[in-house]
Design a protein around this motif. Structure first.
Motif, PDB file in Angstrom:
ATOM      1  N   ASP A 115      22.073   9.382   6.886  1.00  0.00           N
ATOM      2  CA  ASP A 115      21.563   9.419   8.011  1.00  0.00           C
ATOM      3  C   ASP A 115      21.025   7.748   8.257  1.00  0.00           C
ATOM      4  O   ASP A 115      21.228   6.737   7.518  1.00  0.00           O
ATOM      5  N   LEU A 116      20.586   7.753   9.246  1.00  0.00           N
ATOM      6  CA  LEU A 116      20.309   6.285  10.028  1.00  0.00           C
ATOM      7  C   LEU A 116      19.003   5.811   9.551  1.00  0.00           C
ATOM      8  O   LEU A 116      18.153   6.357  10.052  1.00  0.00           O
ATOM      9  N   ILE A 117      18.775   4.686   8.919  1.00  0.00           N
ATOM     10  CA  ILE A 117      17.572   4.066   8.499  1.00  0.00           C
ATOM     11  C   ILE A 117      16.713   3.761   9.791  1.00  0.00           C
ATOM     12  O   ILE A 117      17.486   2.865  10.628  1.00  0.00           O
ATOM     13  N   GLY A 118      15.607   4.380  10.136  1.00  0.00           N
ATOM     14  CA  GLY A 118      14.776   4.032  11.206  1.00  0.00           C
ATOM     15  C   GLY A 118      15.266   4.639  12.349  1.00  0.00           C
ATOM     16  O   GLY A 118      14.711   4.504  13.514  1.00  0.00           O
ATOM     17  N   GLY A 119      16.275   5.547  12.346  1.00  0.00           N
ATOM     18  CA  GLY A 119      16.332   6.458  13.441  1.00  0.00           C
ATOM     19  C   GLY A 119      17.112   5.729  14.748  1.00  0.00           C
ATOM     20  O   GLY A 119      17.271   4.627  14.924  1.00  0.00           O
ATOM     21  N   PHE A 120      16.804   6.409  15.729  1.00  0.00           N
ATOM     22  CA  PHE A 120      17.503   5.832  17.235  1.00  0.00           C
ATOM     23  C   PHE A 120      16.553   4.669  17.493  1.00  0.00           C
ATOM     24  O   PHE A 120      17.113   3.645  18.031  1.00  0.00           O
ATOM     25  N   GLN A 121      15.114   4.590  17.334  1.00  0.00           N
ATOM     26  CA  GLN A 121      14.489   3.487  17.462  1.00  0.00           C
ATOM     27  C   GLN A 121      14.913   2.102  16.606  1.00  0.00           C
ATOM     28  O   GLN A 121      14.963   1.196  17.348  1.00  0.00           O
ATOM     29  N   ALA A 122      15.434   2.307  15.755  1.00  0.00           N
ATOM     30  CA  ALA A 122      16.082   1.144  15.078  1.00  0.00           C
ATOM     31  C   ALA A 122      17.456   0.784  15.483  1.00  0.00           C
ATOM     32  O   ALA A 122      17.603  -0.585  15.413  1.00  0.00           O
ATOM     33  N   TRP A 123      18.052   1.799  15.999  1.00  0.00           N
ATOM     34  CA  TRP A 123      19.554   1.504  16.684  1.00  0.00           C
ATOM     35  C   TRP A 123      19.109   0.723  17.883  1.00  0.00           C
ATOM     36  O   TRP A 123      19.640  -0.506  18.305  1.00  0.00           O
ATOM     37  N   ARG A 124      18.039   1.023  18.702  1.00  0.00           N
ATOM     38  CA  ARG A 124      17.865   0.530  20.148  1.00  0.00           C
ATOM     39  C   ARG A 124      17.202  -0.940  19.700  1.00  0.00           C
ATOM     40  O   ARG A 124      17.570  -2.049  20.374  1.00  0.00           O
ATOM     41  N   ALA A 125      16.424  -1.172  18.450  1.00  0.00           N
ATOM     42  CA  ALA A 125      15.858  -2.269  18.333  1.00  0.00           C
ATOM     43  C   ALA A 125      16.773  -3.509  17.697  1.00  0.00           C
ATOM     44  O   ALA A 125      16.517  -4.515  17.885  1.00  0.00           O
ATOM     45  N   ALA A 126      18.069  -2.893  17.201  1.00  0.00           N
ATOM     46  CA  ALA A 126      19.092  -3.814  16.882  1.00  0.00           C
ATOM     47  C   ALA A 126      19.784  -4.270  17.995  1.00  0.00           C
ATOM     48  O   ALA A 126      20.708  -5.215  17.672  1.00  0.00           O
ATOM     49  N   GLY A 127      19.620  -3.912  19.131  1.00  0.00           N
ATOM     50  CA  GLY A 127      20.257  -4.217  20.319  1.00  0.00           C
ATOM     51  C   GLY A 127      21.723  -3.576  20.382  1.00  0.00           C
ATOM     52  O   GLY A 127      22.425  -4.045  21.241  1.00  0.00           O
ATOM     53  N   LEU A 128      21.756  -2.420  19.639  1.00  0.00           N
ATOM     54  CA  LEU A 128      23.049  -1.636  20.144  1.00  0.00           C
ATOM     55  C   LEU A 128      23.156  -0.882  21.349  1.00  0.00           C
ATOM     56  O   LEU A 128      22.114  -0.686  21.867  1.00  0.00           O
ATOM     57  N   PRO A 129      24.447  -0.370  21.767  1.00  0.00           N
ATOM     58  CA  PRO A 129      24.463   0.275  22.881  1.00  0.00           C
ATOM     59  C   PRO A 129      23.586   1.307  23.177  1.00  0.00           C
ATOM     60  O   PRO A 129      23.586   2.192  22.165  1.00  0.00           O
TER      61      PRO A 129
END
Length: 139
Positions: A115-129
């Protein structure tokens, strides 16, 4: 904190998460974005997807359908569920529910599920699409 009562072990959610996560290696957003051949699976419910958007290319399967849709032997599997060796990255909103979902997928034999550490919120915070959903259109 855990304990035993009536011969049944009692475990708090924090300890359960810790035990569950100790059984596999979780993945950071940048690693997930770069993971060739990995199936990204968004298990967030519709209201969160509508509010925050979607990860382009991620397969949307709400949590209550996850095992049925990803079991390669199941009659209700998604077309993407081709093998028990498929690398799967489960994504929830903040990285908690996804950990418990991974435990269930691993019990089905999906040994490469994580699974993704930090979930969708971490994805978005990392500036990913992130793509905004089209109103009125099912994913």
């Amino acid at each position: 904190m855990s304990g035993t009562q009536d011969g049944v072990e009692r475990v708090g959610i924090d300890e359960l998460l810790e035990r569950t996560r100790a059984g596999y290696e979780r993945i950071a957003p940048a690693e997930a974005a770069a993971a060739e051949g990995a199936l990204l699976v968004d298990i967030r419910y519709a209201a969160l997807r509508e509010k925050d958007g979607l990860i382009p290319g991620a397969l949307v399967i709400e949590r209550n359908e996850l095992e049925w849709r990803l079991d390669p032997l199941g009659s209700h599997r998604a077309p993407e569920a081709v093998s028990h060796d498929l690398p799967v990255v489960v994504i929830c909103n903040e990285g908690y529910a996804s950990s418990l979902a991974v435990a269930s997928l691993r019990q089905l034999g999906l040994r490469r599920a994580t699974d993704l550490i930090g979930g969708f919120q971490a994805w978005r915070a990392a500036g990913l699409p992130v793509a905004l959903p089209i109103p009125g259109r099912a994913e």
